[in-house]
Scaffold this active site. Structure first.
Site, mmCIF file in Angstrom:
data_model
loop_
_atom_site.group_PDB
_atom_site.id
_atom_site.type_symbol
_atom_site.label_atom_id
_atom_site.label_comp_id
_atom_site.label_asym_id
_atom_site.label_seq_id
_atom_site.Cartn_x
_atom_site.Cartn_y
_atom_site.Cartn_z
ATOM 1 N N ASP A 1 -8.733 0.498 0.344
ATOM 2 C CA ASP A 1 -8.892 0.763 -1.088
ATOM 3 C C ASP A 1 -9.562 -0.398 -1.804
ATOM 4 O O ASP A 1 -9.748 -1.482 -1.236
ATOM 5 C CB ASP A 1 -7.528 1.085 -1.730
ATOM 6 C CG ASP A 1 -6.426 0.115 -1.292
ATOM 7 O OD1 ASP A 1 -6.747 -0.949 -0.736
ATOM 8 O OD2 ASP A 1 -5.247 0.421 -1.520
ATOM 9 N N HIS B 1 3.695 4.663 -1.934
ATOM 10 C CA HIS B 1 2.252 4.890 -1.766
ATOM 11 C C HIS B 1 1.727 4.167 -0.528
ATOM 12 O O HIS B 1 2.277 3.164 -0.083
ATOM 13 C CB HIS B 1 1.464 4.506 -3.028
ATOM 14 C CG HIS B 1 1.268 3.049 -3.294
ATOM 15 N ND1 HIS B 1 1.367 2.507 -4.553
ATOM 16 C CD2 HIS B 1 0.940 2.020 -2.486
ATOM 17 C CE1 HIS B 1 1.109 1.213 -4.500
ATOM 18 N NE2 HIS B 1 0.848 0.884 -3.250
HETATM 19 C C1 GLP Z 1 -1.099 -2.442 -2.906
HETATM 20 C C2 GLP Z 1 -2.033 -1.918 -1.830
HETATM 21 C C3 GLP Z 1 -1.278 -1.280 -0.675
HETATM 22 C C4 GLP Z 1 -0.133 -2.182 -0.239
HETATM 23 C C5 GLP Z 1 0.814 -2.389 -1.401
HETATM 24 C C6 GLP Z 1 2.049 -3.208 -1.055
HETATM 25 O O1 GLP Z 1 -0.724 -1.466 -3.797
HETATM 26 N N1 GLP Z 1 -2.971 -0.972 -2.334
HETATM 27 O O2 GLP Z 1 -2.169 -1.044 0.402
HETATM 28 O O3 GLP Z 1 0.549 -1.591 0.844
HETATM 29 O O4 GLP Z 1 0.077 -3.072 -2.428
HETATM 30 O O5 GLP Z 1 1.779 -4.579 -1.118
HETATM 31 P P1 GLP Z 1 2.769 -5.699 -0.598
HETATM 32 O O6 GLP Z 1 2.637 -5.733 0.879
HETATM 33 O O7 GLP Z 1 2.283 -6.952 -1.242
HETATM 34 O O8 GLP Z 1 4.140 -5.312 -1.037
#
Ligand code: GLP
Length: 262
Positions: free
Chosen positions: A69, A142
Protein backbone atom coordinates in the site's frame (compact mmCIF):
# COMPACT_ATOMS: atom_id res chain seq x y z
CA UNK A 1 -3.51 -22.32 8.04
CA UNK A 2 -0.43 -22.79 10.22
CA UNK A 3 -0.41 -20.84 13.47
CA UNK A 4 3.05 -20.62 15.02
CA UNK A 5 3.26 -19.15 18.52
CA UNK A 6 6.68 -17.94 19.58
CA UNK A 7 7.87 -17.18 23.09
CA UNK A 8 8.59 -13.55 22.18
CA UNK A 9 8.84 -11.09 19.29
CA UNK A 10 12.45 -12.05 18.49
CA UNK A 11 11.56 -15.72 18.11
CA UNK A 12 8.49 -14.76 16.05
CA UNK A 13 10.78 -12.86 13.68
CA UNK A 14 12.96 -15.96 13.27
CA UNK A 15 9.94 -18.22 12.58
CA UNK A 16 8.59 -15.71 10.06
CA UNK A 17 11.96 -15.34 8.28
CA UNK A 18 12.15 -19.11 7.84
CA UNK A 19 8.58 -19.20 6.43
CA UNK A 20 9.48 -16.41 3.99
CA UNK A 21 12.78 -17.93 2.81
CA UNK A 22 11.28 -21.42 2.47
CA UNK A 23 8.37 -19.96 0.51
CA UNK A 24 10.61 -18.06 -1.90
CA UNK A 25 12.67 -21.20 -2.54
CA UNK A 26 9.67 -23.05 -3.92
CA UNK A 27 9.58 -20.82 -7.01
CA UNK A 28 10.34 -23.03 -9.99
CA UNK A 29 11.19 -20.54 -12.76
CA UNK A 30 12.32 -16.93 -12.78
CA UNK A 31 13.43 -14.67 -9.98
CA UNK A 32 11.55 -14.64 -6.65
CA UNK A 33 8.79 -12.12 -6.01
CA UNK A 34 8.16 -10.89 -2.49
CA UNK A 35 5.19 -8.89 -1.22
CA UNK A 36 6.28 -6.48 1.50
CA UNK A 37 4.56 -4.62 4.32
CA UNK A 38 5.31 -1.50 6.31
CA UNK A 39 4.60 -0.98 10.01
CA UNK A 40 6.70 -1.66 13.08
CA UNK A 41 5.94 -5.37 13.26
CA UNK A 42 7.89 -6.62 10.20
CA UNK A 43 11.09 -4.82 11.24
CA UNK A 44 12.30 -7.79 13.29
CA UNK A 45 11.55 -10.07 10.35
CA UNK A 46 13.56 -7.82 8.00
CA UNK A 47 16.48 -7.89 10.46
CA UNK A 48 16.29 -11.71 10.46
CA UNK A 49 16.26 -11.77 6.65
CA UNK A 50 19.39 -9.58 6.75
CA UNK A 51 21.02 -12.10 9.10
CA UNK A 52 20.15 -14.89 6.67
CA UNK A 53 21.86 -12.90 3.91
CA UNK A 54 24.91 -12.51 6.15
CA UNK A 55 25.02 -16.28 6.74
CA UNK A 56 24.71 -16.94 3.00
CA UNK A 57 21.26 -18.54 3.42
CA UNK A 58 19.45 -15.91 1.34
CA UNK A 59 20.17 -13.31 -1.33
CA UNK A 60 17.66 -10.66 -2.35
CA UNK A 61 19.77 -9.12 -5.13
CA UNK A 62 17.47 -10.58 -7.77
CA UNK A 63 14.22 -10.47 -5.82
CA UNK A 64 11.40 -8.24 -7.04
CA UNK A 65 9.24 -6.68 -4.32
CA UNK A 66 5.71 -5.28 -4.40
CA UNK A 67 4.48 -3.14 -1.52
CA UNK A 68 1.00 -3.62 -0.11
CA UNK A 69 0.00 0.00 0.00
CA UNK A 70 0.84 3.70 -0.18
CA UNK A 71 -0.70 6.92 1.06
CA UNK A 72 -2.60 9.06 -1.42
CA UNK A 73 -1.16 12.53 -1.81
CA UNK A 74 2.42 11.83 -0.75
CA UNK A 75 5.14 11.78 -3.38
CA UNK A 76 7.37 8.69 -3.38
CA UNK A 77 10.18 10.88 -2.07
CA UNK A 78 8.18 12.08 0.98
CA UNK A 79 9.79 10.92 4.22
CA UNK A 80 6.60 9.19 5.43
CA UNK A 81 5.66 7.70 2.10
CA UNK A 82 5.68 3.92 2.26
CA UNK A 83 8.13 3.91 -0.64
CA UNK A 84 10.74 5.83 1.37
CA UNK A 85 9.95 3.79 4.47
CA UNK A 86 10.58 0.55 2.57
CA UNK A 87 13.77 1.85 0.96
CA UNK A 88 15.13 2.60 4.43
CA UNK A 89 13.67 -0.28 6.41
CA UNK A 90 13.75 -3.05 3.81
CA UNK A 91 15.92 -2.41 0.72
CA UNK A 92 18.87 -1.00 2.62
CA UNK A 93 18.60 -3.73 5.27
CA UNK A 94 18.29 -6.90 3.17
CA UNK A 95 20.12 -5.75 0.04
CA UNK A 96 17.08 -5.62 -2.25
CA UNK A 97 17.85 -3.12 -5.06
CA UNK A 98 15.59 -0.06 -4.88
CA UNK A 99 15.01 -0.41 -8.62
CA UNK A 100 13.32 -3.76 -7.90
CA UNK A 101 10.91 -2.28 -5.34
CA UNK A 102 7.46 -1.52 -6.75
CA UNK A 103 5.07 0.62 -4.74
CA UNK A 104 1.59 1.89 -5.60
CA UNK A 105 1.60 5.46 -6.91
CA UNK A 106 -0.78 7.50 -4.78
CA UNK A 107 0.31 10.78 -6.26
CA UNK A 108 -1.43 12.36 -9.23
CA UNK A 109 -3.32 15.39 -10.40
CA UNK A 110 -6.71 13.65 -10.45
CA UNK A 111 -8.59 10.81 -8.82
CA UNK A 112 -8.96 9.24 -12.25
CA UNK A 113 -5.18 9.22 -12.71
CA UNK A 114 -4.63 7.54 -9.33
CA UNK A 115 -7.32 4.95 -10.11
CA UNK A 116 -5.60 4.15 -13.43
CA UNK A 117 -2.24 3.81 -11.63
CA UNK A 118 -3.83 1.45 -9.10
CA UNK A 119 -5.25 -0.73 -11.89
CA UNK A 120 -1.85 -0.83 -13.62
CA UNK A 121 -0.18 -1.81 -10.33
CA UNK A 122 -2.67 -4.65 -9.87
CA UNK A 123 -2.01 -5.87 -13.41
CA UNK A 124 1.76 -5.86 -12.75
CA UNK A 125 1.21 -8.03 -9.67
CA UNK A 126 -0.97 -10.47 -11.59
CA UNK A 127 1.78 -10.67 -14.19
CA UNK A 128 4.61 -11.20 -11.70
CA UNK A 129 2.72 -13.48 -9.22
CA UNK A 130 3.89 -12.89 -5.67
CA UNK A 131 5.55 -15.95 -4.12
CA UNK A 132 5.37 -14.80 -0.50
CA UNK A 133 3.28 -11.91 0.80
CA UNK A 134 4.41 -10.53 4.16
CA UNK A 135 1.59 -9.02 6.22
CA UNK A 136 1.06 -7.19 9.47
CA UNK A 137 -2.38 -6.52 10.91
CA UNK A 138 -4.09 -3.35 12.09
CA UNK A 139 -5.80 -3.21 15.47
CA UNK A 140 -9.12 -3.21 13.60
CA UNK A 141 -8.19 -6.32 11.60
CA UNK A 142 -7.08 -4.56 8.41
CA UNK A 143 -4.35 -5.94 6.16
CA UNK A 144 -2.66 -3.53 3.79
CA UNK A 145 -5.13 -0.68 4.12
CA UNK A 146 -8.18 -2.88 3.53
CA UNK A 147 -10.36 -1.47 6.24
CA UNK A 148 -13.35 -3.33 7.75
CA UNK A 149 -16.03 -3.63 5.09
CA UNK A 150 -13.54 -4.22 2.26
CA UNK A 151 -14.73 -6.69 -0.32
CA UNK A 152 -13.08 -10.07 0.12
CA UNK A 153 -12.42 -10.06 -3.64
CA UNK A 154 -11.24 -6.45 -3.95
CA UNK A 155 -8.35 -5.47 -6.21
CA UNK A 156 -5.81 -2.64 -5.84
CA UNK A 157 -7.77 0.59 -5.41
CA UNK A 158 -8.17 3.82 -3.47
CA UNK A 159 -9.41 3.20 0.07
CA UNK A 160 -10.47 5.68 2.75
CA UNK A 161 -8.55 5.19 6.02
CA UNK A 162 -10.62 4.57 9.16
CA UNK A 163 -10.43 6.97 12.10
CA UNK A 164 -8.77 4.18 14.13
CA UNK A 165 -6.05 3.61 11.51
CA UNK A 166 -5.33 7.33 11.19
CA UNK A 167 -4.97 7.58 14.98
CA UNK A 168 -2.73 4.47 15.07
CA UNK A 169 -0.48 5.95 12.36
CA UNK A 170 -0.43 9.53 13.68
CA UNK A 171 2.76 8.69 15.58
CA UNK A 172 4.68 8.83 12.29
CA UNK A 173 3.36 12.31 11.37
CA UNK A 174 3.21 15.76 12.95
CA UNK A 175 -0.18 15.08 14.49
CA UNK A 176 -3.43 13.53 13.33
CA UNK A 177 -4.26 16.26 10.81
CA UNK A 178 -1.10 15.48 8.85
CA UNK A 179 -2.08 11.81 8.34
CA UNK A 180 -3.45 11.30 4.81
CA UNK A 181 -7.12 10.37 4.63
CA UNK A 182 -6.80 7.89 1.74
CA UNK A 183 -4.49 5.17 0.50
CA UNK A 184 -3.94 3.00 -2.53
CA UNK A 185 -3.88 -0.59 -1.31
CA UNK A 186 -3.65 -4.03 -2.83
CA UNK A 187 -7.12 -5.52 -2.51
CA UNK A 188 -7.94 -8.64 -0.51
CA UNK A 189 -8.36 -10.53 -3.79
CA UNK A 190 -4.93 -9.30 -4.92
CA UNK A 191 -3.35 -10.43 -1.65
CA UNK A 192 -5.08 -13.82 -1.91
CA UNK A 193 -3.40 -14.39 -5.29
CA UNK A 194 0.00 -14.72 -3.57
CA UNK A 195 1.33 -18.27 -3.33
CA UNK A 196 2.05 -18.00 0.41
CA UNK A 197 0.97 -15.46 3.02
CA UNK A 198 3.05 -14.85 6.15
CA UNK A 199 1.27 -12.66 8.70
CA UNK A 200 3.18 -11.52 11.78
CA UNK A 201 1.56 -9.99 14.87
CA UNK A 202 3.08 -9.18 18.24
CA UNK A 203 1.83 -7.52 21.39
CA UNK A 204 -1.46 -7.50 23.27
CA UNK A 205 -2.91 -4.67 21.12
CA UNK A 206 -3.26 -7.20 18.29
CA UNK A 207 -4.82 -10.05 20.32
CA UNK A 208 -8.48 -9.24 19.54
CA UNK A 209 -7.82 -8.72 15.82
CA UNK A 210 -5.88 -12.00 15.66
CA UNK A 211 -8.62 -13.95 17.44
CA UNK A 212 -11.18 -12.56 14.97
CA UNK A 213 -8.95 -13.21 11.94
CA UNK A 214 -7.93 -16.76 12.85
CA UNK A 215 -10.97 -18.11 14.69
CA UNK A 216 -13.80 -15.71 13.89
CA UNK A 217 -16.15 -15.96 10.92
CA UNK A 218 -14.86 -15.22 7.43
CA UNK A 219 -16.14 -11.69 7.17
CA UNK A 220 -15.42 -8.33 5.57
CA UNK A 221 -15.85 -6.96 9.10
CA UNK A 222 -12.42 -8.46 9.83
CA UNK A 223 -10.47 -8.20 6.54
CA UNK A 224 -7.62 -10.38 7.85
CA UNK A 225 -10.08 -13.28 8.18
CA UNK A 226 -9.55 -13.68 4.41
CA UNK A 227 -6.47 -15.69 5.41
CA UNK A 228 -8.90 -18.54 6.08
CA UNK A 229 -9.48 -18.77 2.33
CA UNK A 230 -5.80 -19.15 1.46
CA UNK A 231 -4.26 -22.61 0.96
CA UNK A 232 -0.84 -21.62 2.38
CA UNK A 233 -1.28 -19.04 5.13
CA UNK A 234 1.25 -18.91 7.98
CA UNK A 235 0.38 -16.81 11.04
CA UNK A 236 3.30 -16.08 13.35
CA UNK A 237 2.50 -14.65 16.79
CA UNK A 238 4.10 -13.94 20.11
CA UNK A 239 2.38 -14.99 23.34
CA UNK A 240 0.68 -11.62 23.81
CA UNK A 241 -0.87 -11.54 20.33
CA UNK A 242 -1.98 -15.18 20.70
CA UNK A 243 -3.69 -14.58 24.05
CA UNK A 244 -7.26 -14.55 22.64
CA UNK A 245 -7.02 -17.85 20.72
CA UNK A 246 -9.23 -20.73 21.89
CA UNK A 247 -7.56 -23.51 19.89
CA UNK A 248 -4.10 -22.86 21.27
CA UNK A 249 -3.34 -26.49 22.23
CA UNK A 250 -4.02 -27.66 18.68
CA UNK A 251 -1.71 -25.04 17.16
CA UNK A 252 1.09 -26.08 19.50
CA UNK A 253 0.56 -29.78 18.66
CA UNK A 254 0.61 -28.99 14.93
CA UNK A 255 3.77 -26.91 15.20
CA UNK A 256 5.49 -29.72 17.14
CA UNK A 257 4.58 -32.05 14.27
CA UNK A 258 6.14 -29.64 11.80
CA UNK A 259 9.41 -29.73 13.72
CA UNK A 260 9.58 -33.45 13.12
CA UNK A 261 8.93 -32.94 9.43
CA UNK A 262 5.59 -34.78 9.47
C1 GLP B 1 -0.43 0.13 8.61
C2 GLP B 1 -0.11 -0.68 7.37
C3 GLP B 1 -0.35 -2.17 7.58
C4 GLP B 1 0.27 -2.61 8.90
C5 GLP B 1 -0.36 -1.84 10.04
C6 GLP B 1 0.12 -2.26 11.42
O1 GLP B 1 -1.77 0.44 8.70
N1 GLP B 1 -0.85 -0.26 6.23
O2 GLP B 1 0.20 -2.90 6.50
O3 GLP B 1 0.06 -3.99 9.08
O4 GLP B 1 -0.03 -0.45 9.84
O5 GLP B 1 1.32 -1.63 11.75
P1 GLP B 1 2.21 -2.02 13.00
O6 GLP B 1 2.94 -3.26 12.64
O7 GLP B 1 3.12 -0.85 13.19
O8 GLP B 1 1.28 -2.23 14.15
Amino acid sequence: MEVLIAANAEEAARFAAKAVIDGLRTRVTGDPVLGVATGSTPLGLYAELARAVGRGDADFGKTTAFALDEYVGLEGTHEQSYRQTLVTELCNVIGLPESRLHTPDGHGDSEERIRAQAAAYDAAIVDARIDVQILGIGTNGHIGFNEPGSSLRSRTRIKRLSAQTRMDNARFFDGLDAVPTHSVTQGLGTILDSRRMVLVATGSRKAAAIAAAVEGPLSAACPASVLQLHPDAVVVLDEAAAAGLRNRAYYDDSAAGLQFGI
